[in-house]
Design a protein around this motif. Structure first.
Motif, PDB file in Angstrom:
ATOM      1  N   PRO A   1       0.812  -1.234   0.000  1.00  0.00           N
ATOM      2  CA  PRO A   1       0.000   0.000   0.000  1.00  0.00           C
ATOM      3  C   PRO A   1       0.839   1.276   0.000  1.00  0.00           C
ATOM      4  O   PRO A   1       0.300   2.362  -0.234  1.00  0.00           O
ATOM      5  CB  PRO A   1      -0.819  -0.115   1.300  1.00  0.00           C
ATOM      6  CG  PRO A   1      -0.802  -1.567   1.645  1.00  0.00           C
ATOM      7  CD  PRO A   1       0.543  -2.046   1.202  1.00  0.00           C
ATOM      8  N   GLN A   2       2.145   1.150   0.282  1.00  0.00           N
ATOM      9  CA  GLN A   2       3.015   2.325   0.333  1.00  0.00           C
ATOM     10  C   GLN A   2       3.634   2.648  -1.019  1.00  0.00           C
ATOM     11  O   GLN A   2       4.244   3.707  -1.174  1.00  0.00           O
ATOM     12  CB  GLN A   2       4.142   2.086   1.356  1.00  0.00           C
ATOM     13  CG  GLN A   2       3.685   1.633   2.730  1.00  0.00           C
ATOM     14  CD  GLN A   2       2.691   2.585   3.367  1.00  0.00           C
ATOM     15  OE1 GLN A   2       2.838   3.797   3.245  1.00  0.00           O
ATOM     16  NE2 GLN A   2       1.687   2.048   4.047  1.00  0.00           N
ATOM     17  N   LEU A   3       3.468   1.758  -1.993  1.00  0.00           N
ATOM     18  CA  LEU A   3       4.034   2.009  -3.312  1.00  0.00           C
ATOM     19  C   LEU A   3       3.262   3.126  -4.009  1.00  0.00           C
ATOM     20  O   LEU A   3       2.067   3.320  -3.752  1.00  0.00           O
ATOM     21  CB  LEU A   3       3.997   0.732  -4.158  1.00  0.00           C
ATOM     22  CG  LEU A   3       4.885  -0.426  -3.673  1.00  0.00           C
ATOM     23  CD1 LEU A   3       4.684  -1.654  -4.551  1.00  0.00           C
ATOM     24  CD2 LEU A   3       6.355  -0.018  -3.658  1.00  0.00           C
ATOM     25  N   PRO A   4       3.908   3.865  -4.901  1.00  0.00           N
ATOM     26  CA  PRO A   4       3.242   4.993  -5.580  1.00  0.00           C
ATOM     27  C   PRO A   4       1.962   4.567  -6.304  1.00  0.00           C
ATOM     28  O   PRO A   4       1.967   3.629  -7.099  1.00  0.00           O
ATOM     29  CB  PRO A   4       4.301   5.456  -6.593  1.00  0.00           C
ATOM     30  CG  PRO A   4       5.600   5.018  -6.015  1.00  0.00           C
ATOM     31  CD  PRO A   4       5.322   3.728  -5.301  1.00  0.00           C
ATOM     32  N   GLY A   5       0.866   5.235  -5.970  1.00  0.00           N
ATOM     33  CA  GLY A   5      -0.409   4.980  -6.631  1.00  0.00           C
ATOM     34  C   GLY A   5      -1.195   3.814  -6.087  1.00  0.00           C
ATOM     35  O   GLY A   5      -2.309   3.545  -6.552  1.00  0.00           O
TER      36      GLY A   5
ATOM     37  N   LEU B   1      -9.126   0.779  -9.529  1.00  0.00           N
ATOM     38  CA  LEU B   1      -7.671   0.876  -9.634  1.00  0.00           C
ATOM     39  C   LEU B   1      -7.209  -0.147 -10.676  1.00  0.00           C
ATOM     40  O   LEU B   1      -7.289  -1.348 -10.432  1.00  0.00           O
ATOM     41  CB  LEU B   1      -7.015   0.594  -8.279  1.00  0.00           C
ATOM     42  CG  LEU B   1      -5.491   0.709  -8.191  1.00  0.00           C
ATOM     43  CD1 LEU B   1      -5.035   2.122  -8.544  1.00  0.00           C
ATOM     44  CD2 LEU B   1      -5.012   0.334  -6.781  1.00  0.00           C
ATOM     45  N   PRO B   2      -6.749   0.300 -11.840  1.00  0.00           N
ATOM     46  CA  PRO B   2      -6.411  -0.625 -12.925  1.00  0.00           C
ATOM     47  C   PRO B   2      -5.373  -1.665 -12.501  1.00  0.00           C
ATOM     48  O   PRO B   2      -4.300  -1.304 -11.991  1.00  0.00           O
ATOM     49  CB  PRO B   2      -5.859   0.293 -14.020  1.00  0.00           C
ATOM     50  CG  PRO B   2      -6.469   1.625 -13.734  1.00  0.00           C
ATOM     51  CD  PRO B   2      -6.560   1.712 -12.244  1.00  0.00           C
ATOM     52  N   LEU B   3      -5.714  -2.918 -12.718  1.00  0.00           N
ATOM     53  CA  LEU B   3      -4.823  -4.004 -12.306  1.00  0.00           C
ATOM     54  C   LEU B   3      -3.492  -3.940 -13.039  1.00  0.00           C
ATOM     55  O   LEU B   3      -2.449  -4.258 -12.454  1.00  0.00           O
ATOM     56  CB  LEU B   3      -5.501  -5.352 -12.556  1.00  0.00           C
ATOM     57  CG  LEU B   3      -4.732  -6.604 -12.088  1.00  0.00           C
ATOM     58  CD1 LEU B   3      -4.417  -6.516 -10.603  1.00  0.00           C
ATOM     59  CD2 LEU B   3      -5.537  -7.857 -12.402  1.00  0.00           C
TER      60      LEU B   3
ATOM     61  N   VAL C   1      -1.243  -1.712 -11.214  1.00  0.00           N
ATOM     62  CA  VAL C   1      -0.820  -2.287  -9.936  1.00  0.00           C
ATOM     63  C   VAL C   1       0.316  -3.286 -10.140  1.00  0.00           C
ATOM     64  O   VAL C   1       1.349  -3.236  -9.474  1.00  0.00           O
ATOM     65  CB  VAL C   1      -2.011  -2.971  -9.224  1.00  0.00           C
ATOM     66  CG1 VAL C   1      -1.540  -3.699  -7.971  1.00  0.00           C
ATOM     67  CG2 VAL C   1      -3.082  -1.945  -8.875  1.00  0.00           C
ATOM     68  N   THR C   2       0.116  -4.230 -11.059  1.00  0.00           N
ATOM     69  CA  THR C   2       1.139  -5.262 -11.275  1.00  0.00           C
ATOM     70  C   THR C   2       2.427  -4.662 -11.836  1.00  0.00           C
ATOM     71  O   THR C   2       3.525  -5.121 -11.506  1.00  0.00           O
ATOM     72  CB  THR C   2       0.611  -6.361 -12.205  1.00  0.00           C
ATOM     73  OG1 THR C   2       0.147  -5.781 -13.428  1.00  0.00           O
ATOM     74  CG2 THR C   2      -0.539  -7.113 -11.544  1.00  0.00           C
ATOM     75  N   GLU C   3       2.289  -3.631 -12.671  1.00  0.00           N
ATOM     76  CA  GLU C   3       3.490  -2.986 -13.206  1.00  0.00           C
ATOM     77  C   GLU C   3       4.273  -2.293 -12.093  1.00  0.00           C
ATOM     78  O   GLU C   3       5.508  -2.386 -12.034  1.00  0.00           O
ATOM     79  CB  GLU C   3       3.117  -1.974 -14.278  1.00  0.00           C
ATOM     80  CG  GLU C   3       4.324  -1.285 -14.909  1.00  0.00           C
ATOM     81  CD  GLU C   3       3.946  -0.290 -15.988  1.00  0.00           C
ATOM     82  OE1 GLU C   3       4.869   0.371 -16.520  1.00  0.00           O
ATOM     83  OE2 GLU C   3       2.746  -0.162 -16.301  1.00  0.00           O
ATOM     84  N   THR C   4       3.562  -1.610 -11.214  1.00  0.00           N
ATOM     85  CA  THR C   4       4.226  -0.920 -10.098  1.00  0.00           C
ATOM     86  C   THR C   4       4.930  -1.911  -9.187  1.00  0.00           C
ATOM     87  O   THR C   4       6.068  -1.691  -8.765  1.00  0.00           O
ATOM     88  CB  THR C   4       3.201  -0.103  -9.292  1.00  0.00           C
ATOM     89  OG1 THR C   4       2.627   0.902 -10.128  1.00  0.00           O
ATOM     90  CG2 THR C   4       3.852   0.571  -8.092  1.00  0.00           C
TER      91      THR C   4
END
Length: 233
Positions: A9-13, A114-116, A119-122
């Motif tokens: 949850p701390q990752l950008p976006g 929130l586009p998956l 999320v997976t790319e981040t």
């Protein structure tokens, strides 16, 4: 240090992703994200995956979501992320959070809005970034800091907090090293460097004159010493 579940949850976006259960397993390392499209994902994972279930390609009942947690425990996944919203999985069953606590598997809820793919790319980028950080050769705090920051970021920070002092830092390395070794005793510093005490005093004065204006000299000197310690790692 590997990316952990608690970091997600701390990752950008990714602030909209919330931990709903299994907090005792929040230190689990995330090896890679995996989207589970079949009812069972056992044969597709190798351990350490952060598994995402959406309900898009297959209906996910509360019983099946519970099966995902049990299966995840057997397969040693790092955690489970359930996407919720009006279209597919309406809300996270309360019993699922209790089961995640029981099995010590981090359970996250992610809104469909929130586009998956983002999320997976981040997460993937964060994992790769962690892997590219070389482990420090030593085991001290300074070694760990340099290992985490990298030389480029360290140079950038030195330039930010000691503007225009990079060359003086390199040229005063022997003086700063002697200051540290002799705890600021100028007589001992002069003996260690093979010069007169006045030479030490003059060099210290010139160093102070070159420090950025309108700053606390004591604090700036501490920053200079810290930069020297980190730069020689």
């Amino acid at each position: 240090m590997a990316l952990q579940c608690r970091d997600i949850p701390q990752l950008p976006g990714l602030g909209a992703i919330q931990l709903r259960g299994g907090s005792s397993g929040a230190d689990n390392s995330v090896r890679w994200p995996y989207l589970a499209e079949n009812r069972s994902f056992r044969q597709w994972v190798r351990g350490g995956e952060l598994v995402f279930v959406t309900g898009i390609s297959r209906h996910r009942s509360p019983a099946n979501l519970a099966e995902c947690l049990y299966e995840g425990k057997d397969c040693r996944i790092s955690g489970l992320v359930v996407l919720t919203g009006d279209a597919y999985i309406g809300q996270l069953p309360s019993m699922l959070s209790r089961l995640a606590d029981e099995l010590a598997i981090p359970l996250f809820e992610q809104p469909y809005s929130l586009p998956l793919v983002d999320v997976t790319e981040t997460i993937g980028r964060a994992i790769l970034t962690e892997e590219q950080v070389q482990p420090p050769e030593g085991d001290g705090l300074a070694d760990a800091l340099v290992g985490r920051l990298g030389s480029h970021q360290l140079d950038k920070l030195i330039g930010q907090y000691l503007p225009g002092m990079q060359d003086r830092l390199a040229g005063s390395a022997d003086l700063l090293e002697a200051w540290l070794a002799e705890r600021g005793n100028q007589c001992a510093m002069a003996e260690a460097l093979g010069c007169h005490r006045n030479t030490i005093r003059n060099r210290m004065n010139r160093l102070a004159e070159d420090m950025p204006p309108q700053t606390d000299p004591d604090e700036t000197f501490k920053t200079l010493v810290l930069a020297h310690l980190l730069s020689k790692r």
